[in-house]
Design a protein around this motif. Structure first.
Motif, mmCIF file in Angstrom:
data_model
loop_
_atom_site.group_PDB
_atom_site.id
_atom_site.type_symbol
_atom_site.label_atom_id
_atom_site.label_comp_id
_atom_site.label_asym_id
_atom_site.label_seq_id
_atom_site.Cartn_x
_atom_site.Cartn_y
_atom_site.Cartn_z
ATOM 1 N N TRP A 277 0.866 -1.172 0.000
ATOM 2 C CA TRP A 277 0.000 0.000 0.000
ATOM 3 C C TRP A 277 0.900 1.219 0.000
ATOM 4 C CZ3 TRP A 277 -5.449 0.230 1.064
ATOM 5 C CH2 TRP A 277 -5.948 1.509 1.214
ATOM 6 N N SER A 278 0.670 2.144 -0.911
ATOM 7 C CA SER A 278 1.447 3.375 -0.893
ATOM 8 C C SER A 278 0.503 4.560 -1.022
ATOM 9 C CB SER A 278 2.486 3.383 -2.016
ATOM 10 O OG SER A 278 1.862 3.224 -3.260
ATOM 11 N N ASP B 150 4.125 6.549 4.504
ATOM 12 C CA ASP B 150 2.821 5.886 4.512
ATOM 13 C C ASP B 150 2.836 4.525 3.821
ATOM 14 O OD1 ASP B 150 1.673 7.903 5.925
ATOM 15 O OD2 ASP B 150 0.661 8.825 4.223
ATOM 16 N N TYR B 151 3.994 4.064 3.355
ATOM 17 C CA TYR B 151 4.082 2.770 2.686
ATOM 18 C C TYR B 151 3.845 1.655 3.700
ATOM 19 C CZ TYR B 151 5.700 -0.981 -0.304
ATOM 20 O OH TYR B 151 5.760 -2.129 -1.042
ATOM 21 N N ARG B 152 3.035 0.689 3.332
ATOM 22 C CA ARG B 152 2.723 -0.443 4.209
ATOM 23 C C ARG B 152 2.739 -1.749 3.420
ATOM 24 N NH1 ARG B 152 3.307 3.290 6.923
ATOM 25 N NH2 ARG B 152 2.028 4.183 8.559
ATOM 26 N N LYS B 153 3.155 -2.830 4.081
ATOM 27 C CA LYS B 153 3.001 -4.186 3.567
ATOM 28 C C LYS B 153 2.069 -4.893 4.535
ATOM 29 C CE LYS B 153 7.380 -5.109 3.626
ATOM 30 N NZ LYS B 153 8.644 -5.849 3.539
ATOM 31 N N PHE B 154 1.083 -5.570 4.007
ATOM 32 C CA PHE B 154 0.094 -6.232 4.852
ATOM 33 C C PHE B 154 0.291 -7.741 4.822
ATOM 34 C CE2 PHE B 154 -1.826 -2.199 4.045
ATOM 35 C CZ PHE B 154 -2.549 -1.913 5.187
ATOM 36 N N ARG C 166 -7.042 -0.872 6.659
ATOM 37 C CA ARG C 166 -6.373 0.425 6.529
ATOM 38 C C ARG C 166 -7.307 1.577 6.905
ATOM 39 N NH1 ARG C 166 -2.182 3.356 7.400
ATOM 40 N NH2 ARG C 166 -1.774 4.937 5.853
#
Length: 87
Positions: free
Chosen positions: A17-18, A29-33, A54
Motif C-alpha cells: 500500500w502506498s 505511509d508505505y505499508r506491507k500487509f 487500513r
C-alpha cells in the motif's frame, strides 16, 4: 491524499500500500500487509481485508481519509469492496 493499492499475484498474497500527497509519493505511509483472514490466494477477499483494515485504522487514529483511491487490478476490481460501506 490519494492512496494506491496494488496486489501482486503468486503463490502468496503480498499486498503493498502506498500513498501520495501533492503529486509526490509519501514513503512514510508505505505499508506491507500480512493477510490474516483469507485462506489461500483470493485476490478480492484479500483486497477487502486490506482496504477495511487500513481505513478502520485511519478512522481510529482520526487521520484524514484519502480523497482518491486507485485499485490496480482486473475487471473484478471495478466493484468496490462492500466492507467500505460499513466504515
Amino acid at each position: 491524499m490519494p492512496s494506491i493499492f496494488a496486489h501482486i499475484q503468486g503463490a502468496e498474497t503480498w499486498p503493498p500500500w502506498s500513498s501520495g500527497k501533492d503529486g509526490k509519493m509519501k514513503k512514510s505511509d508505505y505499508r506491507k500487509f500480512i493477510i490474516r483472514t483469507v485462506a489461500g490466494v483470493d485476490d478480492f477477499a484479500s483486497m477487502r481485508e486490506v482496504v477495511t483494515r487500513r481505513y478502520k485504522r485511519l478512522q481510529q487514529e482520526e487521520k484524514t481519509m484519502p480523497s482518491l483511491v486507485l485499485i490496480d487490478g482486473g475487471l473484478g476490481s471495478y466493484t468496490p469492496p462492500p466492507s467500505l460501506e460499513a466504515l
